[in-house]
Design an enzyme around this catalytic site. Structure first.
Site, PDB file in Angstrom:
ATOM      1  N   ASP A  82      -2.585 -10.604  -2.802  1.00 17.94           N
ATOM      2  CA  ASP A  82      -2.900 -10.053  -1.467  1.00 17.94           C
ATOM      3  C   ASP A  82      -4.592  -9.782  -1.722  1.00 17.94           C
ATOM      4  O   ASP A  82      -4.897  -9.372  -2.922  1.00 17.94           O
ATOM      5  CB  ASP A  82      -2.539  -8.798  -0.974  1.00 17.94           C
ATOM      6  CG  ASP A  82      -2.787  -8.449   0.533  1.00 17.94           C
ATOM      7  OD1 ASP A  82      -2.107  -8.667   1.459  1.00 17.94           O
ATOM      8  OD2 ASP A  82      -3.908  -7.834   0.625  1.00 17.94           O
ATOM      9  N   ASP A 126      -4.482 -13.199   2.848  1.00 17.21           N
ATOM     10  CA  ASP A 126      -5.866 -12.637   3.317  1.00 17.21           C
ATOM     11  C   ASP A 126      -7.021 -13.023   2.566  1.00 17.21           C
ATOM     12  O   ASP A 126      -8.128 -12.476   2.815  1.00 17.21           O
ATOM     13  CB  ASP A 126      -5.788 -11.229   3.955  1.00 17.21           C
ATOM     14  CG  ASP A 126      -5.046 -10.335   3.089  1.00 17.21           C
ATOM     15  OD1 ASP A 126      -4.723 -10.770   1.781  1.00 17.21           O
ATOM     16  OD2 ASP A 126      -4.687  -9.141   3.314  1.00 17.21           O
ATOM     17  N   HIS A 150       0.813  -1.107   0.157  1.00 14.40           N
ATOM     18  CA  HIS A 150      -0.096   0.039   0.032  1.00 14.40           C
ATOM     19  C   HIS A 150       0.864   1.211  -0.071  1.00 14.40           C
ATOM     20  O   HIS A 150       0.243   2.429  -0.332  1.00 14.40           O
ATOM     21  CB  HIS A 150      -0.887   0.287   1.245  1.00 14.40           C
ATOM     22  CG  HIS A 150      -1.711  -1.105   1.189  1.00 14.40           C
ATOM     23  ND1 HIS A 150      -2.888  -1.177   0.141  1.00 14.40           N
ATOM     24  CD2 HIS A 150      -2.306  -2.059   2.083  1.00 14.40           C
ATOM     25  CE1 HIS A 150      -3.631  -2.408   0.503  1.00 14.40           C
ATOM     26  NE2 HIS A 150      -3.102  -2.800   1.672  1.00 14.40           N
TER      27      HIS A 150
HETATM   28  C1  OKP Z   1      -3.179  -4.495   4.627  1.00 14.23           C
HETATM   29  B1  OKP Z   1      -2.853  -5.550   3.410  1.00 14.23           B
HETATM   30  C2  OKP Z   1     -11.465  -2.713   6.320  1.00 14.23           C
HETATM   31  C3  OKP Z   1     -10.533  -2.422   7.108  1.00 14.23           C
HETATM   32  C4  OKP Z   1      -9.148  -2.525   6.746  1.00 14.23           C
HETATM   33  C5  OKP Z   1      -6.882  -1.959   6.563  1.00 14.23           C
HETATM   34  C6  OKP Z   1      -6.438  -2.981   5.866  1.00 14.23           C
HETATM   35  C7  OKP Z   1      -4.924  -3.061   5.557  1.00 14.23           C
HETATM   36  C8  OKP Z   1      -4.542  -4.267   4.734  1.00 14.23           C
HETATM   37  N1  OKP Z   1     -12.872  -2.723   7.009  1.00 14.23           N
HETATM   38  N2  OKP Z   1      -8.168  -1.777   7.224  1.00 14.23           N
HETATM   39  O1  OKP Z   1      -3.030  -5.413   2.205  1.00 14.23           O
HETATM   40  O2  OKP Z   1      -3.153  -6.942   4.007  1.00 14.23           O
HETATM   41 ZN    ZN Z   2      -4.273  -7.443   2.501  1.00 11.42          ZN
END
Ligand code: OKP
Ligand code: ZN
Length: 344
Positions: A196, A286, A160
């Site tokens: 991801d 994830d 990100h």
């Molecule tokens: C980081 B990586 C959703 C909340 C999400 C941030 C997620 C960051 C993910 N309701 N909060 O890409 O796994």
């Molecule tokens: Zn993620």
């Protein structure tokens, strides 16, 4: 397959984050890598080596030097101003409109260099960021030296992070830095395949106007989930980069392996016709059905097949660890990809 990993990466431990308006413990926690390390050892996948320390030169070719300097110095500056606090989190942002200026105030800078409130800074954050970058660059050197594959067990994640903004638990973009290192050592075409669950907006934006890095991402439709503002299918690149960015957004709640695989086939075909010399996999887990903050339905066995299909590209492959928050199954799922790739 060799893994690069450093214990210094445990020094980062976010305290809290905001999820659906509630303050909760950070999902991106040190236990994540413990689970992966345990499974790597259990399955004897290969040596786990600490990386050497690299200079920040390559990082400064994909990030702005002022941002890198900010990351390096923000904790002591914050601590001096707010000595009784345990973490730095931005609360105001340099949003669109009149070109915002970078202020002198540390808390103003924190918002200036952030996309959201989830990339918190604690005393050990810089050490962990730097060690994660070292794992990415050590992996790059290993592949450049002739290895077929390598696993850079990076934490915190990176996909990100843009040229000058942190967010989504990410600070330095480990995969982008590795990609730049391949190019600087003479490669001409690199593919970054981001699996991801969340769109890799940082990697996309870093290479958006370039044709030497093909970025491909399979992720939750941004109309339905984080990072909300990027990751749509019509974002295809700009200028010389036109046609070198491929987003494959997928619907939440009903993306299972069969739907996922159709998109994956498209991405793999695009990598092949591009003629990439190396593929970097931004490896987030994830997409797993039990992930606590995500909504795809992949099962543990599917990760074996994911690894097999990536191996079918028959290219030198660097896996760079990204997200995945179902901590209990994270070791199994991660190592399944690597074992599927290795044909074990
Ligand atoms: C980081 B990586 C959703 C909340 C999400 C941030 C997620 C960051 C993910 N309701 N909060 O890409 O796994
Ligand atoms: Zn993620």
């Amino acid at each position: 397959m060799i893994t690069f990993y450093s214990e210094r990466q445990l020094e980062h431990c976010g305290v809290t984050e905001v999820l659906s308006g509630e303050v909760v413990s950070s999902f991106e926690c040190p236990e994540r890598v413990d689970q992966v390390l345990n499974r790597l050892r259990e399955r004897s996948l290969g040596d786990i080596l600490a990386p050497e320390s690299f200079s920040l030169d390559t990082a400064c070719r994909v990030h702005t030097p002022d941002y890198v300097e900010f990351l390096q110095t923000v904790w002591p500056r914050w601590h001096q101003m707010y000595p009784d606090t345990t973490q730095a989190i931005p609360y105001c942002f340099a949003v669109r409109g009149l070109a915002p200026r970078c202020p002198d105030h540390v808390e103003g800078q924190l918002g200036y260099y952030s996309l959201d409130m989830t990339a918190s800074i604690v005393p050990g954050t810089w050490n962990a960021i730097k060690a994660a970058m070292d794992c990415a660059l050590a992996g790059q050197q290993h592949i450049a030296g002739g290895a077929r594959s390598v696993f850079s067990l990076c934490r915190p994640p990176g996909h990100h992070a843009t040229a000058d903004q942190m967010g989504g638990y990410c600070y330095l973009n480990n995969a982008a830095i590795a990609a730049q290192a391949y190019l600087d050592s003479g490669c001409k075409k690199i593919a970054i395949l981001d699996v991801d669950y969340h769109h890799g907006n940082g990697t996309q934006s870093i290479f958006y106007d370039r044709d030497d890095v093909l970025f491909l991402s399979l992720h939750a439709d941004p109309a339905q989930d984080y990072p909300h503002y990027w990751g749509y299918a019509d974002e295809t690149g700009v200028g010389p980069g036109e046609g070198f960015n491929l987003n494959l957004p997928l619907p939440i709640n009903r993306t299972d392996w069969s739907l996922y695989r159709q998109a994956l086939d498209k991405a793999l075909a695009a990598i092949q016709s591009y003629g990439a010399e190396v593929v970097i996999v931004s490896l987030g887990l994830d997409t797993f059905e039990q992930d606590p903050i995500s909504f795809f339905k992949l099962k543990s066995d599917n990760y074996l097949e994911l690894g097999q299909l990536i191996a079918g590209l028959n290219l030198p492959t660097q896996f760079v660890f990204e997200g995945g928050y179902a901590t209990g199954a994270l070791g199994l799922n991660t190592v399944n990809v690597l074992e599927g790739f290795s044909g074990r």
